[in-house]
Enzyme design. Structure first.
Site, PDB file in Angstrom:
ATOM      1  N   HIS A 146      13.429   2.121 -22.995  1.00  0.00           N
ATOM      2  CA  HIS A 146      12.678   2.796 -24.047  1.00  0.00           C
ATOM      3  C   HIS A 146      12.137   4.156 -23.681  1.00  0.00           C
ATOM      4  O   HIS A 146      11.141   4.617 -24.224  1.00  0.00           O
ATOM      5  CB  HIS A 146      11.535   1.886 -24.524  1.00  0.00           C
ATOM      6  CG  HIS A 146      12.037   0.724 -25.322  1.00  0.00           C
ATOM      7  ND1 HIS A 146      11.227  -0.079 -26.072  1.00  0.00           N
ATOM      8  CD2 HIS A 146      13.294   0.258 -25.505  1.00  0.00           C
ATOM      9  CE1 HIS A 146      11.951  -1.019 -26.669  1.00  0.00           C
ATOM     10  NE2 HIS A 146      13.207  -0.828 -26.335  1.00  0.00           N
ATOM     11  N   ASP A 186      20.609  -2.233 -23.958  1.00  0.00           N
ATOM     12  CA  ASP A 186      20.266  -3.605 -23.579  1.00  0.00           C
ATOM     13  C   ASP A 186      21.403  -4.354 -22.896  1.00  0.00           C
ATOM     14  O   ASP A 186      21.712  -5.489 -23.240  1.00  0.00           O
ATOM     15  CB  ASP A 186      19.748  -4.383 -24.804  1.00  0.00           C
ATOM     16  CG  ASP A 186      18.415  -3.855 -25.286  1.00  0.00           C
ATOM     17  OD1 ASP A 186      17.419  -4.059 -24.583  1.00  0.00           O
ATOM     18  OD2 ASP A 186      18.369  -3.201 -26.353  1.00  0.00           O
ATOM     19  N   ASP A 227       9.519  -1.272 -21.484  1.00  0.00           N
ATOM     20  CA  ASP A 227      10.914  -1.706 -21.587  1.00  0.00           C
ATOM     21  C   ASP A 227      11.772  -0.643 -20.906  1.00  0.00           C
ATOM     22  O   ASP A 227      11.664   0.553 -21.225  1.00  0.00           O
ATOM     23  CB  ASP A 227      11.285  -1.870 -23.072  1.00  0.00           C
ATOM     24  CG  ASP A 227      12.712  -2.371 -23.271  1.00  0.00           C
ATOM     25  OD1 ASP A 227      13.631  -1.777 -22.672  1.00  0.00           O
ATOM     26  OD2 ASP A 227      12.909  -3.330 -24.035  1.00  0.00           O
ATOM     27  N   HIS A 261       9.734  -5.390 -19.862  1.00  0.00           N
ATOM     28  CA  HIS A 261      10.987  -5.837 -20.456  1.00  0.00           C
ATOM     29  C   HIS A 261      12.079  -5.265 -19.568  1.00  0.00           C
ATOM     30  O   HIS A 261      12.456  -4.102 -19.709  1.00  0.00           O
ATOM     31  CB  HIS A 261      11.145  -5.345 -21.896  1.00  0.00           C
ATOM     32  CG  HIS A 261      10.547  -6.268 -22.903  1.00  0.00           C
ATOM     33  ND1 HIS A 261      10.726  -6.123 -24.258  1.00  0.00           N
ATOM     34  CD2 HIS A 261       9.805  -7.392 -22.734  1.00  0.00           C
ATOM     35  CE1 HIS A 261      10.095  -7.109 -24.887  1.00  0.00           C
ATOM     36  NE2 HIS A 261       9.517  -7.887 -23.979  1.00  0.00           N
ATOM     37  N   LYS A 307       8.522   2.778 -27.718  1.00  0.00           N
ATOM     38  CA  LYS A 307       9.945   3.108 -27.678  1.00  0.00           C
ATOM     39  C   LYS A 307      10.090   4.588 -27.972  1.00  0.00           C
ATOM     40  O   LYS A 307       9.241   5.182 -28.649  1.00  0.00           O
ATOM     41  CB  LYS A 307      10.616   2.233 -28.718  1.00  0.00           C
ATOM     42  CG  LYS A 307      12.047   2.447 -29.009  1.00  0.00           C
ATOM     43  CD  LYS A 307      12.618   1.150 -29.592  1.00  0.00           C
ATOM     44  CE  LYS A 307      14.097   1.295 -29.785  1.00  0.00           C
ATOM     45  NZ  LYS A 307      14.770   0.040 -30.014  1.00  0.00           N
ATOM     46  N   TRP A 323       6.124  -5.554 -30.989  1.00  0.00           N
ATOM     47  CA  TRP A 323       6.986  -4.370 -31.059  1.00  0.00           C
ATOM     48  C   TRP A 323       7.385  -4.170 -32.520  1.00  0.00           C
ATOM     49  O   TRP A 323       7.794  -5.122 -33.187  1.00  0.00           O
ATOM     50  CB  TRP A 323       8.261  -4.517 -30.210  1.00  0.00           C
ATOM     51  CG  TRP A 323       9.213  -3.388 -30.517  1.00  0.00           C
ATOM     52  CD1 TRP A 323       9.071  -2.091 -30.138  1.00  0.00           C
ATOM     53  CD2 TRP A 323      10.396  -3.450 -31.328  1.00  0.00           C
ATOM     54  NE1 TRP A 323      10.101  -1.337 -30.664  1.00  0.00           N
ATOM     55  CE2 TRP A 323      10.925  -2.148 -31.384  1.00  0.00           C
ATOM     56  CE3 TRP A 323      11.062  -4.473 -32.000  1.00  0.00           C
ATOM     57  CZ2 TRP A 323      12.082  -1.831 -32.096  1.00  0.00           C
ATOM     58  CZ3 TRP A 323      12.217  -4.176 -32.708  1.00  0.00           C
ATOM     59  CH2 TRP A 323      12.718  -2.865 -32.747  1.00  0.00           C
ATOM     60  N   ASP A 351      14.867  -8.439 -21.319  1.00  0.00           N
ATOM     61  CA  ASP A 351      15.227  -8.054 -22.685  1.00  0.00           C
ATOM     62  C   ASP A 351      16.601  -7.400 -22.693  1.00  0.00           C
ATOM     63  O   ASP A 351      16.716  -6.185 -22.572  1.00  0.00           O
ATOM     64  CB  ASP A 351      14.163  -7.103 -23.271  1.00  0.00           C
ATOM     65  CG  ASP A 351      14.409  -6.820 -24.747  1.00  0.00           C
ATOM     66  OD1 ASP A 351      15.269  -7.489 -25.355  1.00  0.00           O
ATOM     67  OD2 ASP A 351      13.744  -5.920 -25.294  1.00  0.00           O
ATOM     68  N   ASP A 361      19.477   2.922 -25.554  1.00  0.00           N
ATOM     69  CA  ASP A 361      18.778   1.649 -25.344  1.00  0.00           C
ATOM     70  C   ASP A 361      19.737   0.496 -25.623  1.00  0.00           C
ATOM     71  O   ASP A 361      19.563  -0.267 -26.569  1.00  0.00           O
ATOM     72  CB  ASP A 361      17.570   1.609 -26.295  1.00  0.00           C
ATOM     73  CG  ASP A 361      16.759   0.340 -26.173  1.00  0.00           C
ATOM     74  OD1 ASP A 361      16.760  -0.254 -25.077  1.00  0.00           O
ATOM     75  OD2 ASP A 361      16.128  -0.061 -27.168  1.00  0.00           O
ATOM     76  N   GLU A 391       4.430  -2.771 -27.293  1.00  0.00           N
ATOM     77  CA  GLU A 391       5.651  -2.180 -26.717  1.00  0.00           C
ATOM     78  C   GLU A 391       6.069  -0.906 -27.451  1.00  0.00           C
ATOM     79  O   GLU A 391       6.288  -0.908 -28.650  1.00  0.00           O
ATOM     80  CB  GLU A 391       6.787  -3.211 -26.783  1.00  0.00           C
ATOM     81  CG  GLU A 391       8.112  -2.684 -26.231  1.00  0.00           C
ATOM     82  CD  GLU A 391       9.237  -3.724 -26.305  1.00  0.00           C
ATOM     83  OE1 GLU A 391       9.036  -4.785 -26.919  1.00  0.00           O
ATOM     84  OE2 GLU A 391      10.323  -3.433 -25.769  1.00  0.00           O
TER      85      GLU A 391
HETATM   86  C1  RNT Z   1      13.524  -3.328 -29.186  1.00  0.00           C
HETATM   87  C2  RNT Z   1      12.575  -3.921 -28.219  1.00  0.00           C
HETATM   88  C3  RNT Z   1      12.210  -5.352 -28.459  1.00  0.00           C
HETATM   89  C4  RNT Z   1      13.389  -6.202 -28.839  1.00  0.00           C
HETATM   90  C5  RNT Z   1      13.095  -7.680 -28.875  1.00  0.00           C
HETATM   91  C6  RNT Z   1      14.154  -8.442 -29.597  1.00  0.00           C
HETATM   92  O1  RNT Z   1      14.008  -2.116 -28.806  1.00  0.00           O
HETATM   93  O2  RNT Z   1      13.058  -3.772 -26.931  1.00  0.00           O
HETATM   94  O3  RNT Z   1      11.543  -5.856 -27.357  1.00  0.00           O
HETATM   95  O4  RNT Z   1      14.475  -6.006 -27.999  1.00  0.00           O
HETATM   96  O5  RNT Z   1      11.855  -7.901 -29.365  1.00  0.00           O
HETATM   97 ZN    ZN Z   2      11.937  -4.741 -25.367  1.00  0.00          ZN
END
Ligand code: RNT
Ligand code: ZN
Length: 425
Positions: free
Chosen positions: A262, A296, A259, A286, A228, A185, A326, A294, A226
């Site tokens: 994302h 998390d 993810d 993720h 986003k 990523w 994640d 985003d 990955e």
């Molecule tokens: C970032 C991505 C990525 C990170 C990690 C730390 O938006 O989601 O995967 O969160 O690699």
């Molecule tokens: Zn991620």
């Protein structure tokens, strides 16, 4: 004598059996699923290579809950604690900045030996390992670009880092006898509307081609990419968008990483699995929880988590999907964050396995949407909790919220002491 957990389980079993659901078989299947637990929840994505480097890349951890891990040993101890409270055998997902070494080594020079202590630990704990190059929190990514950087020297640095990362991944796979997934990523993107959207994507494509040029036995390492939609400071344009990586992944047989945070706010990854699965050999997830952006947040038992579980179970995608977590929340106990998010992910899969999927599909095919809705809703209050409790007991981990007392004790005896130690140093 039957315990109350066993008794409730036996009663629940009868109810599920009426719909042809064999609960013992469900629990056998559940025990085979590995979740890749991300190490970075334990220290707010800091890592050990560059302790003074701020977190960049357009991601952010908020909160200052005491007790974060400051050394590989502490992080391992915290993860051991978390795993002792989570049913099943799982994997740990490492980032390159978590190298355990006294050497002054930059990202492009990393080698498997810098992760030897992680491999030894994983072997001893019976865990698998996954890996990620860290293309952020570094002076060479300070302007927000890495693999798509216009400066060929900087771009080369990141290409070399990603190449090194694949070798580390292959070493993990070979040493542990479990395939490692190495996920790329990069944060590359522009805060404001770009004049040229194509050139950075051409450079990213070319960089990835170089990164993946060397063949690595897929038994040991699988590559993932990955995407986003935006990040902090890359609001207008992200080079590695979903279309970019969907194209790249399908063309080059790479795992596409979805993810949950994302995509656009009303877009869900659960609805993408059945499409991607038709055109790929596997998917990386993720599992995260976006809140307005985003963000998390720790994964909770919400509709999307249940839908992700349903899609994996109903479409028989569990064998080809790599389930990674994640999230990073520094406003609560970090060990508890792992336990809550991981237990929920496993529990959601179990709930999906305990649904009458075939009956629902049949009703749908026959146009009987009444039955589809009625059964779906009634099953929401079927006694999956009794099955979950039994599973936890059988796997030797705390039943229900009993795990919380263990985390509280650990916090008092271990985590809080780190703050005074840090103050002394
Ligand atoms: C970032 C991505 C990525 C990170 C990690 C730390 O938006 O989601 O995967 O969160 O690699
Ligand atoms: Zn991620």
């Amino acid at each position: 004598m039957q315990t109350s957990v066993e008794k409730s389980y036996e009663e629940a079993k009868v109810l599920y059996q009426k719909h042809g659901i064999n609960v013992d078989e469900v629990l056998e299947a559940l025990a085979k699923i590995k979740v890749s637990v991300h190490c970075w929840q334990g220290d707010d994505v800091r890592g050990f290579l560059f302790p003074d480097q701020e977190l960049t890349g357009g991601i952010s951890v908020t909160g200052n809950y005491p007790g974060k891990a400051r050394t590989p040993k502490q992080l391992q101890a915290d993860m051991e604690k978390a795993f002792s409270l989570i049913p099943g055998k799982h994997k740990v997902n490492l980032h390159a900045i978590y190298a355990d070494t006294n050497e002054k080594v930059d990202l492009d020079q990393l080698e498997p030996k810098h992760f030897q202590s992680w491999v030894d630990w994983a072997k001893e704990q019976g865990l698998g390992l996954d890996f990620n190059p860290t293309c952020f929190s570094h002076e060479k990514s300070s302007d927000g670009f890495t693999l798509s950087h216009p400066d060929p020297e900087i771009r080369q640095f990141w290409i070399d880092h990603c190449k090194a990362s694949r070798k580390i991944g292959a070493y993990f796979g070979e040493q542990l006898g479990q395939t490692c997934v190495t996920n790329v990523w990069v944060p590359d993107g522009y805060k404001d509307v770009p004049a040229d959207r194509m050139a950075p994507r051409q450079r990213l494509k070319d960089s990835l081609d170089q990164v993946f040029a060397e063949e690595i036995d897929p038994k040991y390492n699988l590559d993932a990419v990955e995407s986003k939609v935006f990040g902090l400071g890359s609001e207008a344009y992200v080079v590695g968008s979903h279309e970019f990586y969907m194209g790249y992944g399908i063309k080059n047989d790479k795992l596409i990483c979805l993810d949950a945070g994302h995509f656009h706010p009303t877009e869900v990854i659960s609805n993408k699995l059945s499409s991607l699965a038709l055109f790929t050999n596997g998917i990386l997830l993720h599992v995260s929880r976006p809140m307005r952006w985003d963000s998390d947040h720790v994964v909770v038992m919400d509709d999307e988590l249940l839908d992700i579980g349903r899609e994996l179970v109903r479409n028989k995608l569990l064998d080809t999907t790599h389930i990674g977590l994640d999230f990073f929340d520094a406003s609560i106990n970090r060990v508890a964050a792992w336990v809550i998010g991981t237990r929920n992910t496993i529990k959601a899969l179990m709930r999906a396995m305990l649904e009458p999927s075939e009956a629902l599909k049949k009703a749908e095919l026959e146009g009987d949407f009444t039955t589809r809705l009625a059964l779906t809703e009634e099953f929401k209050s079927y006694p999956f909790g009794a099955v979950w409790d039994y599973y936890c007991a059988k796997q030797g981990v705390p039943v229900r919220e009993e795990w919380l007392a263990e985390v509280k004790t650990y916090e008092k005896e271990v985590l809080l002491k780190r703050e005074t130690e840090a103050a002394v140093v």
